[in-house]
Design an enzyme around this catalytic site. Structure first.
Site, PDB file in Angstrom:
ATOM      1  N   TYR A 281     -31.683  -2.188   6.703  1.00 20.34           N
ATOM      2  CA  TYR A 281     -32.410  -1.440   5.677  1.00 20.34           C
ATOM      3  C   TYR A 281     -32.820  -0.089   6.246  1.00 20.34           C
ATOM      4  O   TYR A 281     -33.391  -0.009   7.326  1.00 20.34           O
ATOM      5  CB  TYR A 281     -33.634  -2.226   5.211  1.00 20.34           C
ATOM      6  CG  TYR A 281     -33.265  -3.508   4.502  1.00 20.34           C
ATOM      7  CD1 TYR A 281     -32.659  -3.478   3.252  1.00 20.34           C
ATOM      8  CD2 TYR A 281     -33.502  -4.745   5.079  1.00 20.34           C
ATOM      9  CE1 TYR A 281     -32.304  -4.647   2.599  1.00 20.34           C
ATOM     10  CE2 TYR A 281     -33.160  -5.922   4.440  1.00 20.34           C
ATOM     11  CZ  TYR A 281     -32.565  -5.869   3.191  1.00 20.34           C
ATOM     12  OH  TYR A 281     -32.206  -7.031   2.556  1.00 20.34           O
TER      13      TYR A 281
ATOM     14  N   HIS B 243     -36.216 -15.318   2.227  1.00 24.30           N
ATOM     15  CA  HIS B 243     -34.939 -15.983   2.504  1.00 24.30           C
ATOM     16  C   HIS B 243     -35.063 -17.505   2.556  1.00 24.30           C
ATOM     17  O   HIS B 243     -34.831 -18.135   3.594  1.00 24.30           O
ATOM     18  CB  HIS B 243     -34.323 -15.442   3.785  1.00 24.30           C
ATOM     19  CG  HIS B 243     -33.936 -14.005   3.704  1.00 24.30           C
ATOM     20  ND1 HIS B 243     -33.130 -13.394   4.647  1.00 24.30           N
ATOM     21  CD2 HIS B 243     -34.226 -13.033   2.786  1.00 24.30           C
ATOM     22  CE1 HIS B 243     -32.951 -12.121   4.309  1.00 24.30           C
ATOM     23  NE2 HIS B 243     -33.624 -11.885   3.187  1.00 24.30           N
TER      24      HIS B 243
ATOM     25  N   GLU C 121     -22.014 -11.255  -0.629  1.00 21.69           N
ATOM     26  CA  GLU C 121     -20.727 -11.938  -0.492  1.00 21.69           C
ATOM     27  C   GLU C 121     -20.524 -13.049  -1.509  1.00 21.69           C
ATOM     28  O   GLU C 121     -21.485 -13.680  -1.969  1.00 21.69           O
ATOM     29  CB  GLU C 121     -20.616 -12.556   0.907  1.00 21.69           C
ATOM     30  CG  GLU C 121     -20.611 -11.550   2.045  1.00 21.69           C
ATOM     31  CD  GLU C 121     -20.479 -12.206   3.409  1.00 21.69           C
ATOM     32  OE1 GLU C 121     -20.397 -11.466   4.407  1.00 21.69           O
ATOM     33  OE2 GLU C 121     -20.448 -13.455   3.481  1.00 21.69           O
TER      34      GLU C 121
ATOM     35  N   TYR D  33     -19.602 -18.618   8.845  1.00 28.02           N
ATOM     36  CA  TYR D  33     -19.437 -17.491   7.930  1.00 28.02           C
ATOM     37  C   TYR D  33     -19.993 -16.176   8.481  1.00 28.02           C
ATOM     38  O   TYR D  33     -20.093 -15.200   7.756  1.00 28.02           O
ATOM     39  CB  TYR D  33     -20.009 -17.867   6.555  1.00 28.02           C
ATOM     40  CG  TYR D  33     -19.075 -18.871   5.903  1.00 28.02           C
ATOM     41  CD1 TYR D  33     -18.055 -18.458   5.065  1.00 28.02           C
ATOM     42  CD2 TYR D  33     -19.153 -20.220   6.230  1.00 28.02           C
ATOM     43  CE1 TYR D  33     -17.148 -19.364   4.530  1.00 28.02           C
ATOM     44  CE2 TYR D  33     -18.250 -21.135   5.707  1.00 28.02           C
ATOM     45  CZ  TYR D  33     -17.253 -20.695   4.855  1.00 28.02           C
ATOM     46  OH  TYR D  33     -16.337 -21.585   4.351  1.00 28.02           O
TER      47      TYR D  33
ATOM     48  N   GLN E  76     -40.622 -14.312  -1.716  1.00 24.60           N
ATOM     49  CA  GLN E  76     -39.501 -14.981  -2.371  1.00 24.60           C
ATOM     50  C   GLN E  76     -39.710 -16.484  -2.492  1.00 24.60           C
ATOM     51  O   GLN E  76     -38.843 -17.201  -2.985  1.00 24.60           O
ATOM     52  CB  GLN E  76     -38.218 -14.682  -1.592  1.00 24.60           C
ATOM     53  CG  GLN E  76     -37.858 -13.204  -1.588  1.00 24.60           C
ATOM     54  CD  GLN E  76     -36.728 -12.863  -0.635  1.00 24.60           C
ATOM     55  OE1 GLN E  76     -36.224 -13.710   0.096  1.00 24.60           O
ATOM     56  NE2 GLN E  76     -36.321 -11.602  -0.626  1.00 24.60           N
TER      57      GLN E  76
END
Length: 381
Positions: free
Chosen positions: A274, A160, A253, A263, A91
């Site tokens: 997963y 991430h 979210e 949060y 990513q």
């Protein structure tokens, strides 16, 4: 006669109400008509973000470490010179880009990317970095490139990175930072930047009114914490900061981000591991931790987001939130009314991963598709 007059009046009132209903329904149908996608440019390799340059031009990032200008006629420029070394893989790559609010006078822009660890420090890790630069007057290179913030610690991970940027109304910069996947517990700790949203000045310093400035053991750049992987960030018309973030398997979210708030990740989540199985205690709420405004199960893999501030698609769409879906390849239009959300899907026929969505200076919406032959698409009313 009086009875007949009352009856006639009642029938007339019912007909009037029925006609009003038909007219309202017709108006709603017209307002809700899906815009027509028009391809502005193609051949962009896995684009990640788009910004709007003067003269009808566009600035786009490609995940593989390239930044390009798209001319008003759709022609794609060669890669700009001056982009720093990027840790490419998974990513990671060259990710978000935004223009300074005074770009037309200072030509300044900000971009974030996965920054490789220096060889002197081991060279195996990476983290999200925020850089500042000027676009040359001939639009061929970045000048005065300077990294103003680096996420700490650096981690050996390809996942991430977060990396969405927003300039606040006060001129400070917000940026999402992912938990790096393997370090999710650190999202609950204030001595690191993993799983956080930060707020810094345009030179990278922590503003003195950040919520954790002066708190022992807390990094001063942190604005909020307990996040997993924020992939969308936008200011609402009232100035509040909103974000989308990826849950694990389920539990994506939408959050309204407030300073100093927790949060919840990974203590509370509406998702699971997963392949199945609870995360932590498998709870969805805990005192002192914020609840999402909205969540998706199953996950849609939300990406870029924006609020529509124009009437180009009818007054009914003004103020709506738009969120891209990577997993299912659609653009979500979200109506917000009295604390309730209603979601409608656009661009479903294309089934292309939607990586970014922005409102242009013309008041229209533009989206980027995340493909090897990616496109910049304008939504025509």
């Amino acid at each position: 006669m009086a009875k007949f007059a009352v009856l006639s009046q009642g029938v007339g009132m019912r007909l009037t109400r029925l006609l009003a209903y038909w007219l309202a329904a017709g108006t709603a149908c017209l307002a809700a008509a899906e815009p027509r996608p028009a391809v502005v440019a193609s051949g962009i390799e896995n684009p990640w973000a788009v910004a709007f340059l003067p003269g009808g031009r566009f600035l786009v990032t490609e995940k593989l470490g390239r930044m390009r200008v798209i001319e008003a006629d759709g022609k794609l420029s060669p890669p700009l010179a001056g982009v720093p070394q990027v840790a490419i893989g998974g990513q990671g790559g060259l990710l978000d880009v935004v223009l300074d609010s005074a770009f037309e006078s200072n030509r300044t822009l900000y971009f974030c990317f996965s920054e490789p660890e220096a060889a002197a420090q081991g060279g195996r890790g990476n983290s999200t970095a925020l850089a500042k630069a000027q676009l040359s007057s001939d639009r061929t290179r970045l000048e005065n490139v300077r990294v103003i913030f680096s996420q700490q610690p650096k981690v050996a991970s390809r996942n991430h990175f977060g990396c969405r940027i927003v300039e606040g109304r006060d001129g400070n910069l917000f940026m999402t930072l992912g938990d790096r996947f393997s370090r999710k517990e650190d999202a609950q700790k204030l001595d690191n930047h993993l799983g956080k949203i930060i707020r810094v000045s345009k030179d990278g310093a922590a503003p003195p009114d950040n919520p954790f400035v002066g708190q022992a053991g807390a990094l001063p750049e942190i604005w909020s914490y307990g996040h997993r992987n924020g992939q969308g960030l936008a200011l609402a018309t009232d100035g509040r900061l909103w974000m989308t973030e990826h849950g694990p398997q389920g539990g994506d979210e939408i959050n309204i981000v407030q300073p100093g708030r927790n949060y919840g990740w990974p203590v509370v989540t509406y998702g699971e591991n997963y392949g199945g199985g609870k995360i932590g205690e498998g709870i969805t709420a805990k005192e002192g931790m914020e609840q999402p405004l909205h969540y998706w199960v199953p996950s849609i893999a939300p990406s870029g987001m924006t609020f529509l501030g124009s009437d180009r698609y009818g007054k009914g769409w003004r103020g709506n939130l738009f969120v891209g879906s990577l997993k299912f390849g659609y653009l979500a239009r979200i109506e917000l009314s009295s604390g309730k959300l209603a979601e409608y899907k656009l661009l479903e026929d294309g089934r292309a991963r939607i990586r970014d969505v922005r409102q242009g200076p013309d008041g229209l919406l533009y989206v980027l598709t995340d493909q090897s032959n990616g496109q910049l698409i304008r939504l025509q009313p």
